[in-house]
Design a protein around this motif. Structure first.
Motif, mmCIF file in Angstrom:
data_model
loop_
_atom_site.group_PDB
_atom_site.id
_atom_site.type_symbol
_atom_site.label_atom_id
_atom_site.label_comp_id
_atom_site.label_asym_id
_atom_site.label_seq_id
_atom_site.Cartn_x
_atom_site.Cartn_y
_atom_site.Cartn_z
ATOM 1 N N MET A 1 10.160 6.282 -17.032
ATOM 2 C CA MET A 1 10.949 6.461 -15.822
ATOM 3 C C MET A 1 10.570 5.397 -14.785
ATOM 4 N N LYS A 2 11.610 4.833 -14.138
ATOM 5 C CA LYS A 2 11.322 3.839 -13.095
ATOM 6 C C LYS A 2 11.002 4.571 -11.783
ATOM 7 N N LEU A 3 9.950 4.107 -11.129
ATOM 8 C CA LEU A 3 9.439 4.787 -9.941
ATOM 9 C C LEU A 3 9.001 3.748 -8.920
ATOM 10 N N TRP A 4 9.440 3.952 -7.669
ATOM 11 C CA TRP A 4 8.934 3.094 -6.587
ATOM 12 C C TRP A 4 7.690 3.738 -5.985
ATOM 13 N N ILE A 5 6.650 2.942 -5.811
ATOM 14 C CA ILE A 5 5.466 3.437 -5.104
ATOM 15 C C ILE A 5 5.432 2.750 -3.744
ATOM 16 N N GLY A 6 5.317 3.561 -2.693
ATOM 17 C CA GLY A 6 5.195 3.005 -1.337
ATOM 18 C C GLY A 6 3.863 3.436 -0.771
ATOM 19 N N ILE A 7 3.238 2.559 -0.006
ATOM 20 C CA ILE A 7 1.902 2.877 0.501
ATOM 21 C C ILE A 7 1.693 2.257 1.881
ATOM 22 N N ASP A 8 1.020 3.013 2.753
ATOM 23 C CA ASP A 8 0.755 2.461 4.102
ATOM 24 C C ASP A 8 -0.407 3.176 4.777
ATOM 25 N N ASP A 9 -0.882 2.495 5.820
ATOM 26 C CA ASP A 9 -1.924 3.008 6.732
ATOM 27 C C ASP A 9 -3.251 3.261 6.016
ATOM 28 N N THR A 10 -3.750 2.241 5.373
ATOM 29 C CA THR A 10 -5.009 2.392 4.634
ATOM 30 C C THR A 10 -6.147 1.625 5.290
ATOM 31 N N ASP A 11 -5.809 0.805 6.295
ATOM 32 C CA ASP A 11 -6.856 -0.075 6.822
ATOM 33 C C ASP A 11 -7.225 0.269 8.255
ATOM 34 N N SER A 12 -8.201 -0.447 8.763
ATOM 35 C CA SER A 12 -8.609 -0.294 10.165
ATOM 36 C C SER A 12 -9.075 -1.675 10.620
ATOM 37 N N PRO A 13 -9.315 -1.846 11.928
ATOM 38 C CA PRO A 13 -9.792 -3.164 12.368
ATOM 39 C C PRO A 13 -11.137 -3.501 11.719
ATOM 40 N N LYS A 14 -11.803 -2.497 11.145
ATOM 41 C CA LYS A 14 -13.115 -2.765 10.536
ATOM 42 C C LYS A 14 -13.006 -3.283 9.104
ATOM 43 N N GLY A 15 -11.826 -3.233 8.537
ATOM 44 C CA GLY A 15 -11.710 -3.776 7.184
ATOM 45 C C GLY A 15 -10.480 -3.289 6.461
ATOM 46 N N MET A 16 -10.352 -3.802 5.237
ATOM 47 C CA MET A 16 -9.279 -3.464 4.307
ATOM 48 C C MET A 16 -7.937 -4.008 4.807
ATOM 49 N N CYS A 17 -6.938 -3.886 3.936
ATOM 50 C CA CYS A 17 -5.588 -4.349 4.220
ATOM 51 C C CYS A 17 -4.727 -3.661 3.178
ATOM 52 N N THR A 18 -3.624 -3.096 3.612
ATOM 53 C CA THR A 18 -2.791 -2.335 2.671
ATOM 54 C C THR A 18 -2.301 -3.220 1.516
ATOM 55 N N THR A 19 -2.095 -4.519 1.782
ATOM 56 C CA THR A 19 -1.635 -5.386 0.688
ATOM 57 C C THR A 19 -2.726 -5.494 -0.385
ATOM 58 N N TYR A 20 -3.975 -5.584 0.054
ATOM 59 C CA TYR A 20 -5.093 -5.722 -0.890
ATOM 60 C C TYR A 20 -5.237 -4.441 -1.710
ATOM 61 N N LEU A 21 -5.136 -3.318 -1.017
ATOM 62 C CA LEU A 21 -5.233 -2.039 -1.711
ATOM 63 C C LEU A 21 -4.112 -1.909 -2.751
ATOM 64 N N ALA A 22 -2.928 -2.419 -2.395
ATOM 65 C CA ALA A 22 -1.802 -2.361 -3.335
ATOM 66 C C ALA A 22 -2.079 -3.237 -4.562
ATOM 67 N N VAL A 23 -2.709 -4.388 -4.332
ATOM 68 C CA VAL A 23 -3.021 -5.279 -5.467
ATOM 69 C C VAL A 23 -4.021 -4.577 -6.399
ATOM 70 N N ILE A 24 -5.010 -3.921 -5.819
ATOM 71 C CA ILE A 24 -5.980 -3.187 -6.642
ATOM 72 C C ILE A 24 -5.263 -2.070 -7.404
ATOM 73 N N ALA A 25 -4.362 -1.372 -6.711
ATOM 74 C CA ALA A 25 -3.621 -0.285 -7.357
ATOM 75 C C ALA A 25 -2.802 -0.815 -8.532
ATOM 76 N N ILE A 26 -2.154 -1.963 -8.328
ATOM 77 C CA ILE A 26 -1.344 -2.555 -9.404
ATOM 78 C C ILE A 26 -2.235 -2.855 -10.615
ATOM 79 N N GLU A 27 -3.400 -3.424 -10.356
ATOM 80 C CA GLU A 27 -4.318 -3.751 -11.463
ATOM 81 C C GLU A 27 -4.790 -2.488 -12.187
ATOM 82 N N GLU A 28 -5.130 -1.460 -11.405
ATOM 83 C CA GLU A 28 -5.607 -0.208 -12.024
ATOM 84 C C GLU A 28 -4.501 0.429 -12.861
ATOM 85 N N LEU A 29 -3.276 0.396 -12.344
ATOM 86 C CA LEU A 29 -2.152 0.992 -13.079
ATOM 87 C C LEU A 29 -1.893 0.218 -14.370
ATOM 88 N N GLN A 30 -1.947 -1.118 -14.255
ATOM 89 C CA GLN A 30 -1.718 -1.929 -15.459
ATOM 90 C C GLN A 30 -2.799 -1.643 -16.503
#
Ligand code: ATP
Length: 421
Positions: A1-30
């Motif tokens: 089944m085709k599924l869109w995953i949307g993700i937001d609000d994972t970071d803070s001024p102290k670190g992280m970035c939602t784009t980076y988290l998404a890249v990690i998620a893509i790798e883990e899913l693959q």
């Protein structure tokens, strides 16, 4: 089944970035055998939102999977492991949306609103309930707004950004880059890439300063040029790279005046007006002036970071016809672009005395002008040319002050562009 995953609000001024988290998620899913289709999407939402960490970005990507539960488990693990959950202003949300026209149509309207307007968490939860969208909600779950919007946004206009990420052991340290190679990349690939550097202000604008994992982001219209540009950049070791499809550089946040009923804070507009109060500089180098618009008087600002753009603004005088592009906050429109539609080039002045050459004085309402000394009289005012040191056309803030969503003039098909590069 085709599924869109949307993700937001994972970071803070102290670190992280939602784009980076998404890249990690893509790798883990693959790694779990899930097929990821196409490029992920980096969607910028209303740039005036007070809750944003930096650029109000959210990410979505399309997958093909027979096992939604497994996908949700992986995403939950990635969010718990990598997001800045301990920060009070980080409220992640993840949505899993079927590739179904009815749902995507509803989300498309929601997304457009998220780019131009304010949305409550309840509105997001209402849509989730209506379409029974599987989701993950952490703390207040405000990220569900961006997550849904990043899935739903539709646009004919889009651009790319290649993001390069740092090795985790370098997070927080000074970014090691050879600045000249960024200038070289711009020299070779501009205008297919843009906002890599700011020549006039001598800064590399594609490299952030914060504690986040991003090393650089190369923006452009053509991913072949973006990739070639990134190959010549000399930097510290790159951990990961990902190309995103984005709505950056599209002006999608700007509401044309024909579509606006009134002017509201936290909204962005394109408005026509006439200068009624000439620009003045205040301490700190910020420039303010007022225009009259069809909605009434509006204060406009070119703040200090907009650098040489202020020099253009300072040349405006009363009566100039302009179009302003930007966001309204604290009842002031923060300029991103300016079109000078018509410059005042003539002014009426008291006539000169034909004998002594001095300006004559008005003797009162409906009275002729007189020269007291020579006793000469004249009825009409004279029209004098005003020398203007600026021309009509479009002006923009320089790359160092550009907002993610602002469309650079090189992308606009308009006459008389004054590009700051
Ligand atoms: P980054 O891009 O680095 O991930 P950010 O600047 O995008 O950080 P977030 O941490 O994502 O900031 O915070 C923005 C929050 O605002 C998110 O929870 C998002 O869902 C929410 N949001 C986005 N657009 C709107 C909107 N139009 N109305 C209300 N809330 C919004």
């Amino acid at each position: 089944m085709k599924l869109w995953i949307g993700i937001d609000d994972t970071d803070s001024p102290k670190g992280m970035c939602t784009t980076y988290l998404a890249v990690i998620a893509i790798e883990e899913l693959q790694r779990e055998g899930v097929e990821v289709i196409g490029f992920p999407r980096l969607i910028r939402l209303n740039p005036t939102i007070p809750f944003k960490t930096r650029g109000n970005g959210a990410v979505s990507f399309l997958i093909d999977t027979p096992d939604t539960e497994l996908v949700m488990e992986v995403m939950d693990w990635v969010v718990q492991e990598y997001s800045e959950l301990s920060h009070e202003n980080t409220n992640p949300g993840v949505v899993f949306v079927k590739n179904d026209d009815e749902i995507l149509n509803a989300l498309s309207r929601f997304a457009f609103k998220a780019v131009r307007d304010l949305i409550s968490i309840d509105e997001a939860l209402f849509l989730i309930g209506r379409f029974m969208i599987p989701h993950l909600k952490y703390k207040k779950g405000r990220g569900l707004i961006g997550a849904l919007a990043s899935v739903g946004l539709e646009s004919d206009d889009f651009t790319y950004e290649l993001l390069a990420y740092r090795k985790p052991e370098n997070f927080g340290k000074k970014r090691e880059i050879v600045e000249e190679t960024f200038f070289k990349a711009d020299e070779l690939f501009y205008p297919k890439i843009w906002d890599t550097v700011d020549w006039h202000n001598k800064v590399v604008v594609s490299v952030p300063n914060g504690l986040d994992p991003v090393l650089y982001g190369i923006r452009g219209s053509d991913f072949f040029s973006i990739n070639r540009a990134s190959e010549i950049l000399e930097t510290e070791e790159i951990h990961k790279k990902m190309l995103f499809i984005t709505n950056q550089s599209t002006d999608m946040h700007l509401i044309p005046e024909e579509e606006a009923k009134e002017l509201r804070n936290y909204h962005s507009y394109i408005l026509s007006g006439i200068v009624v109060e000439e620009p003045e500089v205040i301490r700190g180098g910020h420039v303010f002036f007022r225009i009259s618009t069809k909605f009434g008087m509006l204060k406009c600002a070119a703040f200090e970071p907009t650098k040489q753009f202020r020099d253009v603004v300072l040349k405006l005088i009363k009566g100039d016809v302009v179009r302003v592009f930007g966001s309204v906050k604290k009842d002031t429109l923060n300029l991103e672009k300016l079109e000078i539609v018509n410059l005042v080039r003539k002014k009426e002045v008291n006539p000169r005395c034909p004998v002594c050459g001095k300006r004559m004085e008005s003797a009162g309402k409906n009275q002729p002008f007189r020269c007291k000394r020579c006793k000469t009289i004249a009825k009409e005012k004279e029209v004098e040319e005003i020398q203007r040191d600026v021309e009509e056309g479009f002006y923009e803030v320089p790359p160092c002050a550009r907002r993610h969503l602002s469309k650079p003039l090189i992308r606009m098909d308009v006459p008389k562009k004054h590009v700051f590069r």
